[in-house]
Design an enzyme around this catalytic site. Sequence first.
Site, short mmCIF file in Angstrom:
data_model
loop_
_atom_site.label_atom_id
_atom_site.label_comp_id
_atom_site.label_asym_id
_atom_site.label_seq_id
_atom_site.Cartn_x
_atom_site.Cartn_y
_atom_site.Cartn_z
CE LYS A 224 -4.28 1.43 2.27
NZ LYS A 224 -5.08 1.72 1.09
N1 PMP Z 1 -7.82 -1.85 -3.07
C1 PMP Z 1 -7.28 -0.64 -2.90
C2 PMP Z 1 -6.55 -0.01 -4.03
C3 PMP Z 1 -7.41 0.03 -1.68
O1 PMP Z 1 -6.88 1.24 -1.50
C4 PMP Z 1 -8.15 -0.59 -0.63
C5 PMP Z 1 -8.33 0.14 0.68
N2 PMP Z 1 -7.30 -0.11 1.58
C6 PMP Z 1 -8.68 -1.86 -0.86
C7 PMP Z 1 -8.50 -2.46 -2.09
C8 PMP Z 1 -9.44 -2.59 0.21
O2 PMP Z 1 -8.57 -3.03 1.23
P1 PMP Z 1 -9.07 -3.14 2.73
O3 PMP Z 1 -10.32 -3.92 2.70
O4 PMP Z 1 -7.96 -3.87 3.41
O5 PMP Z 1 -9.25 -1.76 3.23
#
Ligand code: PMP
Length: 311
Positions: free
Chosen positions: A156
């Site tokens: 991320k």
């Molecule tokens: N894809 C992207 C590009 C994101 O930014 C997020 C948000 N964190 C998600 C998927 C979903 O991840 P999560 O459920 O862990 O928040």
Amino acid sequence: MPTPYAYFRGEIVPLSEAKIGIMTHAFNYGTAVFEGIRGNWNADEHTIYLFRMREHFERLARSCKILMLDLHESIDRLCEIAVEIVERSGYEEDVYLRPMVYKSSEAVGVRLHDLESQTLMFITPFGPYLDIEKGARCHTSTWRRVDDTGIPPRAKVTGIYVNSALAKTEAQLNGFDEAIMLNADGHVSEGSGENIFIVRDGMLHTPTPADNILEGITAQTVVQLAKEELGIPTIQRVIDRTELYIADEIFMTGTAAHVTPVIEVDRRPVGDGKPGPITRKLMALYFDVIRGKHPKYKHWCTPARVRVAQG
Ligand code: PMP
């Protein structure tokens, strides 16, 4: 009055005092990794429940590895800091915690090695991100999801969100709520900040980790709830764009987006154009779970007891 606090340079300080210099490497080159953790307000218990906080910090640690960032705090310490920020800040509503590990050296030069790293964390009040009740109208973005061979979406990374921002803005300026990005192969990847699921023949289908997605914690939660509570299996597989047009139901998952129904893709209604029955069942379960109202999954919720003002 709530006052937001932050973790900055090893201390918890008022958010207004946490400032970085303009030469900071991460600010110049996008060399930081982050997380988004929701704190969900439970009014009956006067408590904010931090949802799957440990899993978010574990993903943060994996992102650090990919970007050669030194994470100086243990996962346990990060959890303690998060609870303390929420408790000290005093919000009585849904909040969002943003931990970040960043290349903190004030140095010019593109690289990952020979740079200092620091951890920060801040809090902000945070209501719904997409219209959960009505559902989202989406389009297929002309922007392709970045590839693991370019900037790895599994980590991320702050800089990667330029890709998401291009897609989100294109969608909104064209009158849609959210973008669905295809990967370099032309298969369905994910939203600008959400994973995507389709329902076909009573089963959930979602792209694989090799489709350049962020491996979402909300997605993992939904897969488990679908299996354990509804007996619905999830198949991870390559998904074509046109499957979006014929799916019985579609929904997106994410910490910010929760579980959001998708009611339209590229001007074609999904199903009958209303949130579908499986999506609605999953939403109902999920919203109980994240507010600490489902005993079986209470271990996913870390309480932060908002301090009641004295006198
Ligand atoms: N894809 C992207 C590009 C994101 O930014 C997020 C948000 N964190 C998600 C998927 C979903 O991840 P999560 O459920 O862990 O928040």
